[in-house]
Scaffold this motif. Sequence first.
Motif, PDB file in Angstrom:
ATOM      1  N   LYS A  97     -36.750  47.003 -62.684  1.00 52.99           N
ATOM      2  CA  LYS A  97     -37.006  46.791 -61.631  1.00 52.99           C
ATOM      3  C   LYS A  97     -36.844  45.534 -61.159  1.00 52.99           C
ATOM      4  N   PRO A  98     -36.088  44.348 -59.971  1.00 55.81           N
ATOM      5  CA  PRO A  98     -34.947  43.692 -60.926  1.00 55.81           C
ATOM      6  C   PRO A  98     -35.578  42.322 -60.043  1.00 55.81           C
ATOM      7  N   ALA A  99     -35.846  41.324 -60.245  1.00 54.18           N
ATOM      8  CA  ALA A  99     -36.178  39.647 -60.705  1.00 54.18           C
ATOM      9  C   ALA A  99     -35.353  39.103 -60.865  1.00 54.18           C
ATOM     10  N   ALA A 100     -35.541  38.041 -60.782  1.00 54.93           N
ATOM     11  CA  ALA A 100     -34.075  36.416 -61.315  1.00 54.93           C
ATOM     12  C   ALA A 100     -34.206  36.830 -61.931  1.00 54.93           C
ATOM     13  N   ALA A 101     -32.978  36.722 -62.330  1.00 52.04           N
ATOM     14  CA  ALA A 101     -32.611  36.296 -63.893  1.00 52.04           C
ATOM     15  C   ALA A 101     -32.920  34.858 -64.604  1.00 52.04           C
ATOM     16  N   PRO A 102     -33.047  34.957 -65.893  1.00 54.28           N
ATOM     17  CA  PRO A 102     -33.277  32.817 -66.874  1.00 54.28           C
ATOM     18  C   PRO A 102     -31.412  32.605 -65.926  1.00 54.28           C
ATOM     19  N   ARG A 103     -31.720  31.232 -66.993  1.00 55.38           N
ATOM     20  CA  ARG A 103     -30.093  31.047 -66.954  1.00 55.38           C
ATOM     21  C   ARG A 103     -29.840  31.295 -68.041  1.00 55.38           C
ATOM     22  N   ILE A 104     -28.201  30.846 -68.294  1.00 54.38           N
ATOM     23  CA  ILE A 104     -27.822  31.285 -69.988  1.00 54.38           C
ATOM     24  C   ILE A 104     -26.868  30.493 -69.890  1.00 54.38           C
ATOM     25  N   ASP A 105     -26.676  29.986 -71.000  1.00 62.55           N
ATOM     26  CA  ASP A 105     -25.900  28.588 -71.230  1.00 62.55           C
ATOM     27  C   ASP A 105     -23.918  28.876 -71.222  1.00 62.55           C
ATOM     28  N   PRO A 106     -23.460  28.660 -70.480  1.00 61.39           N
ATOM     29  CA  PRO A 106     -22.406  29.209 -69.756  1.00 61.39           C
ATOM     30  C   PRO A 106     -21.294  28.493 -70.894  1.00 61.39           C
ATOM     31  N   ALA A 107     -21.863  28.109 -72.067  1.00 63.18           N
ATOM     32  CA  ALA A 107     -20.525  27.749 -72.614  1.00 63.18           C
ATOM     33  C   ALA A 107     -21.221  28.454 -73.932  1.00 63.18           C
ATOM     34  N   SER A 108     -22.145  29.444 -74.027  1.00 63.26           N
ATOM     35  CA  SER A 108     -22.319  30.953 -75.093  1.00 63.26           C
ATOM     36  C   SER A 108     -22.634  31.815 -74.318  1.00 63.26           C
ATOM     37  N   GLY A 109     -23.030  31.742 -73.449  1.00 60.43           N
ATOM     38  CA  GLY A 109     -23.503  33.350 -72.856  1.00 60.43           C
ATOM     39  C   GLY A 109     -25.331  33.261 -73.821  1.00 60.43           C
ATOM     40  N   ALA A 110     -25.612  32.613 -73.773  1.00 63.58           N
ATOM     41  CA  ALA A 110     -27.345  33.327 -74.787  1.00 63.58           C
ATOM     42  C   ALA A 110     -28.534  32.529 -73.847  1.00 63.58           C
ATOM     43  N   VAL A 111     -29.231  33.453 -73.710  1.00 65.00           N
ATOM     44  CA  VAL A 111     -30.252  33.934 -72.586  1.00 65.00           C
ATOM     45  C   VAL A 111     -30.935  34.547 -73.555  1.00 65.00           C
ATOM     46  N   VAL A 112     -32.698  33.478 -73.278  1.00 66.10           N
ATOM     47  CA  VAL A 112     -33.986  34.316 -74.030  1.00 66.10           C
ATOM     48  C   VAL A 112     -34.160  35.565 -72.844  1.00 66.10           C
ATOM     49  N   VAL A 113     -35.032  36.574 -73.223  1.00 66.32           N
ATOM     50  CA  VAL A 113     -35.631  37.080 -72.810  1.00 66.32           C
ATOM     51  C   VAL A 113     -36.471  37.588 -72.938  1.00 66.32           C
ATOM     52  N   ASP A 114     -37.942  37.330 -73.174  1.00 67.20           N
ATOM     53  CA  ASP A 114     -39.134  38.250 -73.368  1.00 67.20           C
ATOM     54  C   ASP A 114     -39.370  37.583 -74.934  1.00 67.20           C
ATOM     55  N   GLY A 115     -38.347  36.497 -74.752  1.00 70.29           N
ATOM     56  CA  GLY A 115     -38.906  35.831 -76.559  1.00 70.29           C
ATOM     57  C   GLY A 115     -37.730  36.052 -77.316  1.00 70.29           C
ATOM     58  N   THR A 116     -36.322  37.305 -76.522  1.00 72.22           N
ATOM     59  CA  THR A 116     -35.028  37.522 -77.372  1.00 72.22           C
ATOM     60  C   THR A 116     -34.662  36.761 -77.036  1.00 72.22           C
ATOM     61  N   ARG A 117     -33.584  36.405 -78.247  1.00 82.53           N
ATOM     62  CA  ARG A 117     -32.006  36.325 -77.509  1.00 82.53           C
ATOM     63  C   ARG A 117     -31.030  36.671 -77.562  1.00 82.53           C
ATOM     64  N   LEU A 118     -30.554  37.263 -76.045  1.00 83.76           N
ATOM     65  CA  LEU A 118     -29.653  37.859 -76.022  1.00 83.76           C
ATOM     66  C   LEU A 118     -28.170  36.636 -75.467  1.00 83.76           C
ATOM     67  N   THR A 119     -27.022  37.785 -76.039  1.00 82.03           N
ATOM     68  CA  THR A 119     -25.585  37.279 -75.450  1.00 82.03           C
ATOM     69  C   THR A 119     -24.745  37.758 -73.746  1.00 82.03           C
ATOM     70  N   ALA A 120     -25.077  36.741 -73.206  1.00 86.74           N
ATOM     71  CA  ALA A 120     -24.080  37.344 -71.932  1.00 86.74           C
ATOM     72  C   ALA A 120     -22.941  37.306 -71.859  1.00 86.74           C
ATOM     73  N   ARG A 121     -22.098  38.738 -71.596  1.00 83.98           N
ATOM     74  CA  ARG A 121     -20.800  38.382 -71.667  1.00 83.98           C
ATOM     75  C   ARG A 121     -19.142  38.201 -70.855  1.00 83.98           C
ATOM     76  N   PRO A 122     -18.660  37.658 -70.659  1.00 84.95           N
ATOM     77  CA  PRO A 122     -17.510  37.824 -69.500  1.00 84.95           C
ATOM     78  C   PRO A 122     -17.584  39.361 -69.474  1.00 84.95           C
ATOM     79  N   VAL A 123     -17.544  39.293 -67.733  1.00 80.07           N
ATOM     80  CA  VAL A 123     -17.511  40.880 -67.384  1.00 80.07           C
ATOM     81  C   VAL A 123     -15.317  41.432 -66.933  1.00 80.07           C
ATOM     82  N   VAL A 124     -15.237  42.087 -68.020  1.00 83.70           N
ATOM     83  CA  VAL A 124     -13.734  42.478 -67.203  1.00 83.70           C
ATOM     84  C   VAL A 124     -13.379  43.513 -66.875  1.00 83.70           C
ATOM     85  N   PRO A 125     -12.351  44.275 -66.337  1.00 79.92           N
ATOM     86  CA  PRO A 125     -12.664  45.966 -65.905  1.00 79.92           C
ATOM     87  C   PRO A 125     -12.187  46.573 -67.088  1.00 79.92           C
TER      88      PRO A 125
END
Length: 220
Positions: free
Chosen positions: A192-220
């Motif tokens: 189910k899609p929804a607007a994503a919370p902001r990430i910290d571009p320097a570290s990729g850190a993002v908090v989702v439902d109280g849990t800290r995740l890391t968004a990583r750069p995408v490469v082929p």
Amino acid sequence: MKPSGPLFTLLAGLLLGIFMLSLNATSGTKASSSYDGATATPTPTGPATAAPSTAPPASPSLTPTPAPDSDYAGRTADDTAAVSVSVRDGKAIGYFCDGSSQESWLKGDVKDDGSMRLTGRNGARLDGVLRAGKIDGTVEIRDRTWQFTAARAVRPSGLYRATAEVRGAKIDGGWIVLQNGRQVGILNRDGKPAAAPRIDPASGAVVVDGTRLTARPVVP
């Protein structure tokens, strides 16, 4: 009549002598003329010299230049969505996102001339050309087409993704960080899609439902 005999004989001898002199003179002239008129043609003794070639020089072959490895990000022409493409070793991954409900991940090859056709689920397609440090092209999703231009993006700008399981829900988020720092992303919870919370571009850190995740750069 007798005196005429010796005279006749003398005249005959004289005529014979004149005839012989004339004959010798004529023969000598012909022989001399034949010799003088003959011109010897010298025979070349050195190696034969080939005639210079008149064929034009061969044009140097042009070696195709592979598309440079880099990331690209930009907006659609109507400014309703964002597009990002990551290129590595002739392969590409693209992401189209409107920041609310419409998104598509696409992948494919990049040819040496910079042209690319990336495909995704449900017939989604991105056609573009990489030239002069930017990608110009179109994205087609569900019978709708957007034109876009994506310029070279230097980290922290570019494409990010995070996948995890949070409180029993499957999380899949995609983010495009534009060159001006603006972020466009969608977070899917169990599809189910929804607007994503902001990430910290320097570290990729993002908090989702109280849990800290890391968004990583995408490469082929």
